[in-house]
Design an enzyme around this catalytic site. Structure first.
Site, PDB file in Angstrom:
ATOM      1  N   ASP A  81       0.792  -1.346  -0.117  1.00  0.00           N
ATOM      2  CA  ASP A  81       0.065  -0.067  -0.046  1.00  0.00           C
ATOM      3  C   ASP A  81       0.748   1.137  -0.023  1.00  0.00           C
ATOM      4  OD1 ASP A  81      -2.085  -2.015   0.127  1.00  0.00           O
ATOM      5  OD2 ASP A  81      -3.304  -0.719   1.634  1.00  0.00           O
ATOM      6  N   CYS A 122       1.064  -8.226   5.242  1.00  0.00           N
ATOM      7  CA  CYS A 122       0.662  -6.849   5.103  1.00  0.00           C
ATOM      8  C   CYS A 122      -0.650  -6.859   4.748  1.00  0.00           C
ATOM      9  CB  CYS A 122       1.717  -6.335   4.090  1.00  0.00           C
ATOM     10  SG  CYS A 122       3.255  -6.069   4.547  1.00  0.00           S
ATOM     11  N   ASP A 123      -1.111  -5.351   4.555  1.00  0.00           N
ATOM     12  CA  ASP A 123      -2.266  -4.747   4.645  1.00  0.00           C
ATOM     13  C   ASP A 123      -3.577  -5.717   4.446  1.00  0.00           C
ATOM     14  OD1 ASP A 123      -0.536  -2.904   5.266  1.00  0.00           O
ATOM     15  OD2 ASP A 123      -1.888  -1.132   4.758  1.00  0.00           O
ATOM     16  N   LYS A 124      -3.659  -6.056   3.081  1.00  0.00           N
ATOM     17  CA  LYS A 124      -4.846  -6.985   2.678  1.00  0.00           C
ATOM     18  C   LYS A 124      -4.472  -8.337   2.665  1.00  0.00           C
ATOM     19  CE  LYS A 124      -6.356  -2.749   2.128  1.00  0.00           C
ATOM     20  NZ  LYS A 124      -5.010  -2.232   2.466  1.00  0.00           N
ATOM     21  N   CYS A 195       5.643  -2.532   7.875  1.00  0.00           N
ATOM     22  CA  CYS A 195       6.030  -1.177   8.644  1.00  0.00           C
ATOM     23  C   CYS A 195       5.909  -0.992  10.067  1.00  0.00           C
ATOM     24  CB  CYS A 195       5.028   0.165   7.931  1.00  0.00           C
ATOM     25  SG  CYS A 195       5.603   0.165   6.015  1.00  0.00           S
ATOM     26  N   GLU A 492      -6.853   4.770   0.234  1.00  0.00           N
ATOM     27  CA  GLU A 492      -6.402   5.199   1.420  1.00  0.00           C
ATOM     28  C   GLU A 492      -6.152   6.862   1.298  1.00  0.00           C
ATOM     29  OE1 GLU A 492      -3.200   2.808   2.818  1.00  0.00           O
ATOM     30  OE2 GLU A 492      -4.707   1.394   3.713  1.00  0.00           O
ATOM     31  N   SER A 518      -5.022   5.166   5.674  1.00  0.00           N
ATOM     32  CA  SER A 518      -3.976   4.270   6.089  1.00  0.00           C
ATOM     33  C   SER A 518      -3.911   4.126   7.525  1.00  0.00           C
ATOM     34  CB  SER A 518      -2.565   4.727   5.576  1.00  0.00           C
ATOM     35  OG  SER A 518      -1.297   4.329   6.280  1.00  0.00           O
TER      36      SER A 518
END
EC number: 4.2.1.9
Length: 618
Positions: A81, A122-124, A195, A492, A518
């Protein structure tokens, strides 16, 4: 007892062809009859959170085979992202969640796998795999790649920890020279891993612990630390034990829907609120719950947010605290332990590793006398301070744990950062189905805010306006047509919020959007406005200069315009016909893939999941 699913392809004369193909993958004669475990990896060289996962699938497979199973690895996609941020690439981020869920379902069902290990980060990716696990409802274990170490550098003469958001904010701040920006760029993201702050990836990996689907430390143990290897090895032998329990002992308690119950979702959301997790977690938890037919809704989130305190503040809410600091303070188990002391979670629920969450807390909460020496050593794992893309590359230890529950990283209820939590659901005429704000990142001075609207039809226009000094102190930036349908893809808004900070407006303005934020966003940033503009939401009718009222303590978001004026605007919008409820003067190419996503998606209040029933209603 349920039969092993894999026997559909491994037993019977008519399956000679399938067995022949299995043999070609390395299955031996004596292996037929063993549970086949799918290992869903997400290695990619595009994403620092996944760049070190290449060998993790085979590490898990090694343990599966030692335990008497057959391991078969495959990969899903993974989008970064941060790299996709601020341009058309972000349109693909949220839709990739559905693709990941589908790809796991397709592979597991097509090959009749008996159980599943999900290697995410990570995010998704974690949400997509969670959705698949609830859909499939076969024994599943989650193990993530872990967070990256925080960067360390001297900024304006002060040594400090850094993360991705620092690089973004400082790059847009004219008070920093090109040389200073370059130093920060080179040090902010120091190692492999997700992150380093409490952004979406780390938030979701922490929530898998609270849901009971991963091991203690999954959300906080650094990607670089050698102790993380044991999580992958545990996943391998645990999943074989779970498969045998289900298929040979008829123990349905090991299934995802038996572990991730409504009460487990409430525990996870309570954790999220207490640690000030990313607002994206709301979107993802709603989506995962729907896949498992769990009746978890925005109303539940609103209820919990009113009495769960904020016990932990991590970057971006607190710039000097990162996941390595949360781990030193005892990680997720320590936060859950404090919630347990306050009577705010259900500890009778089963997990993949313990008979109950309460039993797990007895062993892993560092504030308890019963905490094992193994756990205390585990939570002393420290950053190595060496840039690397290699997992398990260092074994540094802190000299002592952070057990200060008064002023430390993790607080007790009596010393909470705030009596209500780090997330809140706001309702009102502007968001009758709800909206989300990360209160942990909002300055106390603007918890109540009234200002004039400055309306933009896209994120790009908002960024141009902010950087062009079009936004003034006291205004409410409205960014619309960025919802799941309107974007499409629900971008985001990290750049708009970061640039408001860069311009010194972080505590002087609000931002409202039907898009999302985000995990790195902070400030008075209200997202997930539902219904969204593209489906006829009131946010589409806001005009520049309108008064917007925000009251976080009272959970209100209100467009202060007469009903008659709103009705007139609605009529004028409807009169546009095919052009109604669409952005004006926005030039954005939309691919067929994104159009397909937009055609079936729902709004943020429903998790932006697909609703195939829409096809039947047409």
């Amino acid at each position: 007892m349920p039969p092993y699913r894999s026997r559909t392809t491994t037993h019977g004369r008519n399956m000679a062809g399938a067995r022949s193909l299995w043999r070609a993958t390395g299955v031996k004669n004596e292996d037929f009859g063993k549970p086949i475990i799918a290992v869903a990896n997400s290695f990619t060289q595009f994403v620092p959170g996944h760049v070190h996962l290449k060998d993790m699938g085979q590490l898990v497979a090694e343990e599966i085979e030692k335990a008497g199973g057959i391991a078969k690895e495959f990969n899903t996609i993974a989008i970064d992202d941060g790299i996709a941020m601020g341009h058309g690439g972000m349109l693909y981020s949220l839709p990739s969640r559905e693709l990941i869920a589908d790809s796991v379902e397709y592979m597991v069902n097509a090959h009749c796998a008996d159980a599943l290990v999900c290697i995410s980060n990570c995010d998704k990716i974690t949400p997509g795999m969670l959705m698949a696990s609830m859909r499939l409802n076969i024994p599943t274990v989650f193990v993530s790649g872990g967070p990256m170490e925080a960067g360390k550098a001297e900024v304006k003469g002060v040594k400090r920890a850094l993360d991705l958001i620092d690089a973004m904010v400082i790059a847009a701040d004219d008070h920093y020279s090109d040389g200073e920006v370059e130093v920060i760029e080179q040090t902010a993201c120091a190692t492999c891993g997700s992150c380093s702050g409490m952004f979406t990836a780390n938030s979701m990996n922490c929530l898998t612990e609270a849901l009971g689907l991963s091991f203690p430390g999954n959300g906080s143990m650094l990607a670089t630390h050698s102790d993380r290897e044991q999580l992958f090895r545990k996943a391998g032998h645990t999943i074989v034990d779970m498969a045998r329990s289900y298929y040979e002992q008829d123990d349905a308690a090991v299934l995802p829907r038996s572990i991730a119950t409504l009460e487990a979702f409430e525990n996870a959301m309570s954790l999220d609120i207490a640690m000030g997790g990313s607002t994206n977690t709301v979107l993802h938890l709603l989506a995962v719950a729907q896949e498992g037919n769990v009746p978890f809704t925005m109303a539940d989130i609103d209820r919990l947010s009113r009495h769960v305190p904020c016990l932990c503040k991590v970057a971006p809410a607190k710039n000097d605290v990162h996941m390595e600091d949360v781990h030193r303070a005892g990680g997720v188990m320590a936060i859950l332990g404090q919630l347990d002391r306050a009577g705010l979670i259900n500890t009778s629920l089963r997990t993949i590793h313990s008979p109950t969450l309460g039993a797990a807390l007895d062993a892993w909460d560092i504030s308890r006398d019963s905490c094992s020496e193994e756990a205390q050593l585990f939570y002393r794992a420290a950053p190595g301070g060496v840039p690397t893309q290699k997992a398990f590359s260092q074994s540094s230890r802190y000299e002592a744990l952070d057990t200060d529950r008064e002023k430390g990283v993790i607080r007790s209820k009596n010393h909470a950062f705030s009596t209500d939590g780090g997330l809140a659901v706001l309702f009102g005429n502007l968001a009758p189905e709800g909206s989300i704000v990360k209160t942990a990142g909002v300055d106390e001075s603007i918890l109540k805010f009234t200002g004039k609207a400055k309306v933009y039809e896209s994120q790009e226009a908002a960024v141009a306006g902010i950087l062009g000094n079009d936004v003034e102190a006291g205004e409410v930036v409205i960014v619309r047509y960025e919802g799941p349908k309107g974007g499409p893809g629900m971008q985001e808004m990290l750049y708009p919020t970061s640039y408001l900070k860069s311009k010194g407006l972080g505590k002087l303005c609000a931002l409202i959007t039907d898009g999302r934020f985000s995990g790195g966003s902070s400030g008075l940033s209200i997202g997930h406005v539902s219904p969204e503009a593209a489906e006829g939401g009131l946010i589409a009718l806001v005009e520049t200069g309108d008064t917007i009222v925000i009251d976080i303590p009272e959970r209100i978001i209100h467009l202060d315009v007469d009903d008659a004026v709103i009705a007139d605007r609605h009529a004028r919008m409807e009169a546009k016909g095919a052009a109604a409820w669409k952005p004006q003067n926005r030039n954005r190419p939309i691919s067929s893939a994104l159009k397909a996503y937009a055609a079936l998606t729902t709004n943020a209040a429903r998790g932006a999941v697909r609703d195939v029933n829409q096809l039947e209603r047409r």
